[in-house]
Design a protein around this motif. Structure first.
Motif: not given
Length: 58
Positions: A9-31
């Motif tokens: 997508y970034l090839v066509k339009c400027p943007g950013a990818f941000i992981f939010v809330g992915m550092g705690g114990e509950a989110s230690a597992y894959p999605h």
């Protein structure tokens, strides 16, 4: 690896990818793991981050 897909997508339009809330114990597992849980305590901080991005870059 999600950022690799997003890069197309970034090839066509400027943007950013941000992981939010992915550092705690509950989110230690894959999605798609049955024990994965979003850390909802970070939602207010994430909203503020997005607001500031829009105000500064928009």
């Amino acid at each position: 690896m999600a950022a690799e897909d997003f890069a197309h997508y970034l090839v066509k339009c400027p943007g950013a990818f941000i992981f939010v809330g992915m550092g705690g114990e509950a989110s230690a597992y894959p999605h798609h793991h049955s024990r994965f849980a979003i850390d909802e305590d970070v939602i207010p901080s994430a909203i503020e981050l997005f607001i500031q991005l829009v105000l500064r870059l928009g």
